[in-house]
Write an enzyme that holds these catalytic residues in place. Structure first.
Site, PDB file in Angstrom:
ATOM      1  N   GLY A  63       0.957  -1.253   0.094  1.00 38.49           N
ATOM      2  CA  GLY A  63       0.036   0.001   0.017  1.00 38.49           C
ATOM      3  C   GLY A  63       0.891   1.318   0.093  1.00 38.49           C
ATOM      4  O   GLY A  63       0.388   2.344  -0.659  1.00 38.49           O
TER       5      GLY A  63
ATOM      6  N   GLU B  15       2.772  -8.134  -1.697  1.00 41.86           N
ATOM      7  CA  GLU B  15       1.430  -8.786  -1.048  1.00 41.86           C
ATOM      8  C   GLU B  15       1.342 -10.207  -1.308  1.00 41.86           C
ATOM      9  O   GLU B  15       0.897 -11.105  -0.632  1.00 41.86           O
ATOM     10  CB  GLU B  15       0.446  -8.003  -1.909  1.00 41.86           C
ATOM     11  CG  GLU B  15      -0.200  -6.596  -1.261  1.00 41.86           C
ATOM     12  CD  GLU B  15       0.725  -5.642  -1.856  1.00 41.86           C
ATOM     13  OE1 GLU B  15       1.692  -6.063  -2.279  1.00 41.86           O
ATOM     14  OE2 GLU B  15       0.304  -4.414  -1.526  1.00 41.86           O
TER      15      GLU B  15
HETATM   16  N1  3HC Z   1       1.694  -3.744   9.236  1.00 43.26           N
HETATM   17  C1  3HC Z   1       1.590  -3.883  10.694  1.00 43.26           C
HETATM   18  N2  3HC Z   1       2.836  -4.068  11.091  1.00 43.26           N
HETATM   19  C2  3HC Z   1       3.866  -4.262  10.542  1.00 43.26           C
HETATM   20  C3  3HC Z   1       4.023  -4.187   9.005  1.00 43.26           C
HETATM   21  C4  3HC Z   1       2.623  -3.956   8.469  1.00 43.26           C
HETATM   22  N3  3HC Z   1       2.501  -3.790   7.102  1.00 43.26           N
HETATM   23  N4  3HC Z   1       5.091  -4.193   8.464  1.00 43.26           N
HETATM   24  C5  3HC Z   1       5.751  -4.691   9.657  1.00 43.26           C
HETATM   25  N5  3HC Z   1       5.242  -4.552  10.585  1.00 43.26           N
HETATM   26  C6  3HC Z   1       5.848  -4.636  12.273  1.00 43.26           C
HETATM   27  C7  3HC Z   1       6.336  -6.039  12.246  1.00 43.26           C
HETATM   28  O1  3HC Z   1       5.348  -6.950  12.688  1.00 43.26           O
HETATM   29  C8  3HC Z   1       7.272  -5.811  13.558  1.00 43.26           C
HETATM   30  O2  3HC Z   1       6.485  -5.531  14.433  1.00 43.26           O
HETATM   31  P1  3HC Z   1       7.246  -6.055  15.972  1.00 43.26           P
HETATM   32  O3  3HC Z   1       8.557  -5.282  16.319  1.00 43.26           O
HETATM   33  O4  3HC Z   1       6.086  -5.773  17.080  1.00 43.26           O
HETATM   34  O5  3HC Z   1       7.514  -7.538  15.895  1.00 43.26           O
HETATM   35  C9  3HC Z   1       8.093  -4.466  12.694  1.00 43.26           C
HETATM   36  O6  3HC Z   1       6.802  -3.982  12.328  1.00 43.26           O
HETATM   37  C10 3HC Z   1       9.330  -4.546  12.448  1.00 43.26           C
HETATM   38  O7  3HC Z   1       9.247  -5.414  11.386  1.00 43.26           O
HETATM   39  P2  3HC Z   1      10.406  -6.150  10.881  1.00 43.26           P
HETATM   40  O8  3HC Z   1      10.870  -6.815  12.062  1.00 43.26           O
HETATM   41  O9  3HC Z   1       9.937  -6.976   9.786  1.00 43.26           O
HETATM   42  O10 3HC Z   1      11.358  -5.422  10.513  1.00 43.26           O
HETATM   43  P3  3HC Z   1      12.577  -5.232   9.387  1.00 43.26           P
HETATM   44  O11 3HC Z   1      13.281  -3.757   9.376  1.00 43.26           O
HETATM   45  O12 3HC Z   1      13.208  -6.421   9.446  1.00 43.26           O
HETATM   46  O13 3HC Z   1      11.743  -5.236   7.911  1.00 43.26           O
HETATM   47  C11 3HC Z   1       9.906  -4.499   6.507  1.00 43.26           C
HETATM   48  C12 3HC Z   1      10.841  -4.070   7.681  1.00 43.26           C
HETATM   49  C13 3HC Z   1      10.583  -4.875   5.285  1.00 43.26           C
HETATM   50  C14 3HC Z   1       8.941  -3.268   6.270  1.00 43.26           C
HETATM   51  C15 3HC Z   1       9.115  -5.893   6.942  1.00 43.26           C
HETATM   52  O14 3HC Z   1       8.676  -5.547   8.177  1.00 43.26           O
HETATM   53  C16 3HC Z   1       8.102  -6.152   5.911  1.00 43.26           C
HETATM   54  O15 3HC Z   1       8.449  -6.609   4.842  1.00 43.26           O
HETATM   55  N6  3HC Z   1       6.873  -5.682   6.216  1.00 43.26           N
HETATM   56  C17 3HC Z   1       5.702  -6.081   5.421  1.00 43.26           C
HETATM   57  C18 3HC Z   1       5.381  -5.419   4.256  1.00 43.26           C
HETATM   58  C19 3HC Z   1       4.170  -5.796   3.321  1.00 43.26           C
HETATM   59  O16 3HC Z   1       4.003  -7.022   3.223  1.00 43.26           O
HETATM   60  N7  3HC Z   1       3.472  -4.769   3.155  1.00 43.26           N
HETATM   61  C20 3HC Z   1       2.338  -5.143   2.192  1.00 43.26           C
HETATM   62  C21 3HC Z   1       1.284  -5.106   3.098  1.00 43.26           C
HETATM   63  S1  3HC Z   1      -0.261  -5.782   2.522  1.00 43.26           S
HETATM   64  C22 3HC Z   1      -0.731  -4.267   1.674  1.00 43.26           C
HETATM   65  O17 3HC Z   1      -0.204  -3.305   1.694  1.00 43.26           O
HETATM   66  C23 3HC Z   1      -2.128  -4.505   0.977  1.00 43.26           C
HETATM   67  C24 3HC Z   1      -2.684  -3.321   0.141  1.00 43.26           C
HETATM   68  O18 3HC Z   1      -2.154  -3.731  -1.337  1.00 43.26           O
HETATM   69  C25 3HC Z   1      -3.862  -3.130   0.095  1.00 43.26           C
END
Ligand code: 3HC
Ligand code: NAI
Length: 688
Positions: free
Chosen positions: A104, A127
């Site tokens: 997003g 995603e």
């Molecule tokens: N929503 C909520 N919490 C999230 C999050 C998200 N999208 N992404 C990360 N977090 C949280 C993690 O759970 C973690 O929480 P914690 O410290 O309590 O355990 C904290 O943020 C830090 O995350 P990481 O330990 O993974 O930190 P890194 O620095 O290693 O990585 C990152 C950071 C690359 C941003 C990784 O967290 C990541 O890949 N996040 C997911 C990204 C993702 O999948 N985004 C797409 C979401 S779906 C979407 O957007 C749908 C849309 O199309 C409508």
């Protein structure tokens, strides 16, 4: 400065308004961020700003939708409401990107008129890794910017691209150094030169590339890697919609497919798994602020299959390694394998030729263990022999400096027994890497009874640094992963004695989603590991196989016969005869074993063992067991792992079948786990 919501504020720099998002840890698009963005754009325009920059505080640009909000009732404004306001904004909006613009987050950036990024930024639509597709127009906008092929590969792999590559594909308009200052300058230039406010939705020229043949070829190219997963195919369908439909109709198609995934079983399993991996790195009884040791150099003993791969992990992370062997030949062989692996990566383009040399340059080969006197951590990776390991740990104790972490890569031996030969059991820990150690993501970190908090905290943090997914486990034979594997293997062997064939057992697991079954795996590893002709007494199927010259893939004959050129495997009736004759000799009645029974006996036995592992405190949580099996043994992530899968089947059903096999098969491992029984009765879950 004006606060718009708890996480978004508005600042002004001359004619440019800055909408600044501060929603730690990763600036996810929680409802107050969406509200802040929407109201921020409207306020900035009302206040007469000539341009707007969207910027984030902290470590990253918006990293995606707030996954913790999934599953609860949506709160307004929606992401789409925000995007509509941004795209229709009468003044240019510039997204200023650092860290990761993901999901997003990137979909928001795609609704800005321009994007600037620092060179270290990454942009992607991950995603698919959550069993989803970008549901806020990303599937329709990304191909319009980067082209159909690039969008397909980004969306189906979920792997983000770097800012430079993004700039080459038109996704980033300018690479900047000082993000805030340069983004404001860029915005001022856009105003001064009256750059157009064109929306990506109106750009169609790059869609022409999307011929039916391109989609067909792309689908074929990812078929093997994405077998069993729904989301990659759904992402492809969305890009097809971008090519074949008008923009609004494409958005509607994206929405429809997104909702189907979001409400389906795979995405809930993959979302569960996302948090499971992150939970695994947290240790309940080791405080987060435990001071960690500084690991600047590592020593590795043994340059065999595991030692070499383990060394590569540290070198890749820029940590110099001293690798020690007992003989020059073995050392030379080990080094040659490491170099060959790096050269292969360079040939594939994943690292540069200079990287090969710089990594090899950080590796110091030696035949002298006293070279470990200065390192901060030693990892032992010699033969699996307790007496040998005990001797070596006593030597480490004498050689290594105080505070040095003493780790063993043993796959099953008792870390407490190893620790007891040293004067510093608090410094001893297990680091169980998986083969090939430079590739496999899993690291079982084995805590001994006396391992200190600092050593545990340091090892867990180090695992993250070397790009591993670490799970902390306790001492028992085989720890979490191999202990469950042993049970599955016992069932597989028993079922072929009862009349199932190796090919049937393997097929059932393959169809479930594993890359291969136990018999194909044995053929790959070699049937004669640890087998000696002199001591072989025809007392097991494996001995009989080796005695009849079946060594596995290496000589083209194992549980299967292998084609010399293509390596394609075919089941072999001779093997079935060997097994049948042996079984009949043992008085085992032959019968047809159904696929359902094969599946249940292989997987329910593992679920029961997993529950016993939690009962005994060897794993801290059910989700840790899932992380071990998904990362270390190819359990299909779209079912969440053995514990989550059992919850999805329903624990009462699982328990009832375990009781059935306890009666009919009767082996020790079918004794029902008390935890599993209790959860089934109380309506609890293994994975929570
Ligand atoms: N929503 C909520 N919490 C999230 C999050 C998200 N999208 N992404 C990360 N977090 C949280 C993690 O759970 C973690 O929480 P914690 O410290 O309590 O355990 C904290 O943020 C830090 O995350 P990481 O330990 O993974 O930190 P890194 O620095 O290693 O990585 C990152 C950071 C690359 C941003 C990784 O967290 C990541 O890949 N996040 C997911 C990204 C993702 O999948 N985004 C797409 C979401 S779906 C979407 O957007 C749908 C849309 O199309 C409508
Ligand atoms: P290997 O046989 O490939 O390598 C062991 C190396 O240790 C050999 O090169 C040998 O020369 C060296 N060595 C033996 N004694 C030594 C000594 N006294 N001093 C210096 N070097 C010595 O074995 P592999 O497969 O690498 O296994 C190593 C350890 O890792 C074992 O404990 C094994 O159980 C464990 N392990 C193995 C996995 C695998 O798939 N191979 C997976 C996970 C753990």
């Amino acid at each position: 400065m004006t606060a718009i919501t708890e996480s978004v504020r508005l600042e002004r720099d001359g004619d440019v308004a800055l909408i600044i998002i501060d929603n730690p840890p990763v600036n996810a698009l929680s409802y107050h961020v969406r509200e802040g963005l929407l109201n921020g754009v409207n306020s900035a325009v009302e206040d007469g700003a000539k341009a707007i920059v969207v910027l984030c505080e902290g470590r990253t640009f918006i990293a995606g939708a707030d996954i913790t909000e999934f599953g609860s009732a949506p709160k307004d404004p929606s992401l789409q409401d925000v995007q509509t306001v941004m795209e229709g904004c009468p003044v240019p909006i510039v997204a200023a990107i650092h860290g990761t613009a993901l999901g997003g987050g990137l979909e928001i950036a795609l609704c800005a008129h321009y994007r600037v990024a620092v060179a270290t930024a990454k942009l992607g639509l991950p995603e698919v890794k959550l069993g989803l597709l970008p549901g806020a127009g990303g599937t329709q906008r990304l191909p319009r910017v980067v082209g159909v092929s690039k969008a397909l590969s980004m969306m189906t792999s979920g792997v983000p691209i770097g800012a430079t590559e993004a700039a080459e594909h038109g996704l980033v308009d300018e690479i900047v150094t000082d993000l805030r200052t340069d983004a404001v300058a860029f915005a001022n230039k856009a105003v001064a030169e009256a750059w157009p406010l064109s929306a990506i939705r109106d750009r169609n020229e790059k869609l022409a590339e999307g011929t039916p043949e391109l989609f067909e070829e792309f689908r074929a190219s990812i078929a093997r890697k994405t077998r069993g997963f729904m989301a990659p195919e759904y992402n492809v369908r969305c890009v097809e919609a971008a090519v074949n439909l008008e923009f609004e109709a494409g958005l509607a198609r994206e929405r429809e497919l997104f909702m189907e995934l979001m409400t389906g079983p795979q995405s809930s399993a993959q979302q569960y798994y996302f948090f499971a991996e992150r939970a695994a790195n947290k240790v309940a009884d080791v405080p987060r602020d435990t001071p960690k040791l500084d690991i600047q150099t590592v020593g590795i003993l043994g340059a065999g299959t595991m030692g070499g791969g383990i060394a590569m992990n540290f070198l890749n992370a820029g940590i110099p390694v001293t690798i020690v062997e007992r003989e020059q030949d073995a050392l030379d062989r080990g080094l040659a394998v490491i170099r060959k692996n790096y050269e292969r990566s360079a040939k594939r383009g994943s690292i540069s030729a200079e990287d090969v040399e710089s990594r090899m340059g950080m590796l110091k080969p030696s035949l002298d263990k006293t070279d470990f006197s200065t390192v901060d951590m030693v990892v032992e990776a010699v033969f699996e022999d307790m007496d040998l390991k005990k001797t070596l740990f006593a030597e480490f104790d004498a050689i290594c400096k105080p505070g040095c972490i003493l780790a063993s890569n043993t796959s099953a031996l008792d870390i407490n027994v190893i620790a007891a030969v040293t004067s510093r059991p608090e410094s001893v820990i297990g680091t169980h890497f998986f083969s090939p150690a430079n590739v496999m993501k899993l690291l079982e970190v084995v805590r001994g009874d006396k391992t200190s908090d600092a050593v545990i905290a340091t090892t867990m943090a180090l695992a993250k640094k070397i790009n591993k997914v670490a799970v902390l486990v306790g001492v028992c034979h085989g720890f979490v992963g191999n202990r469950m594997l042993f049970v599955r293997r016992l069932e597989a062997d028993q079922m072929v004695l009862e009349g199932a064939t190796p090919a049937q057992v393997d097929r059932v697991l393959y169809d479930f989603g594993f890359p291969m079954g136990p018999f194909a795996m044995s053929d790959l590893a070699g049937l004669d590991i640890g087998w000696k002709a002199e001591t072989s007494t025809s007392s097991s199927i494996r001995e009989l196989m080796c005695e009849s010259g079946r060594r596995g893939q290496k000589n083209g004959r194992g549980y299967y016969t292998y084609d010399a050129e293509t390596r394609a495997s075919t089941p072999d009736t001779e093997v079935e005869d060997i097994i049948k004759t042996f079984a009949v000799g043992q008085g085992i009645e032959q019968r047809e074993v159904s696929d359902q029974e094969v599946l249940e006996r292989l997987l329910y036995s593992m679920v029961n063992e997993g529950a016993r592992i939690i009962d005994e405190g060897i794993a801290a949580r059910g989700s840790d067991v899932d992380v071990v099996w998904v990362n270390g043994y190819g359990w299909p992530v779209y079912t969440g792992g053995p514990m989550f899968w059992a919850d999805s089947v329903g624990l009462p059903e699982v328990v009832s079948q375990i009781k059935h096999y306890q009666e009919t098969v009767g082996a020790d491992h079918w004794a029902l786990s008390p935890l599993l029984e209790r959860l089934a009765t109380e309506g609890g879950r293994l994975s929570s």
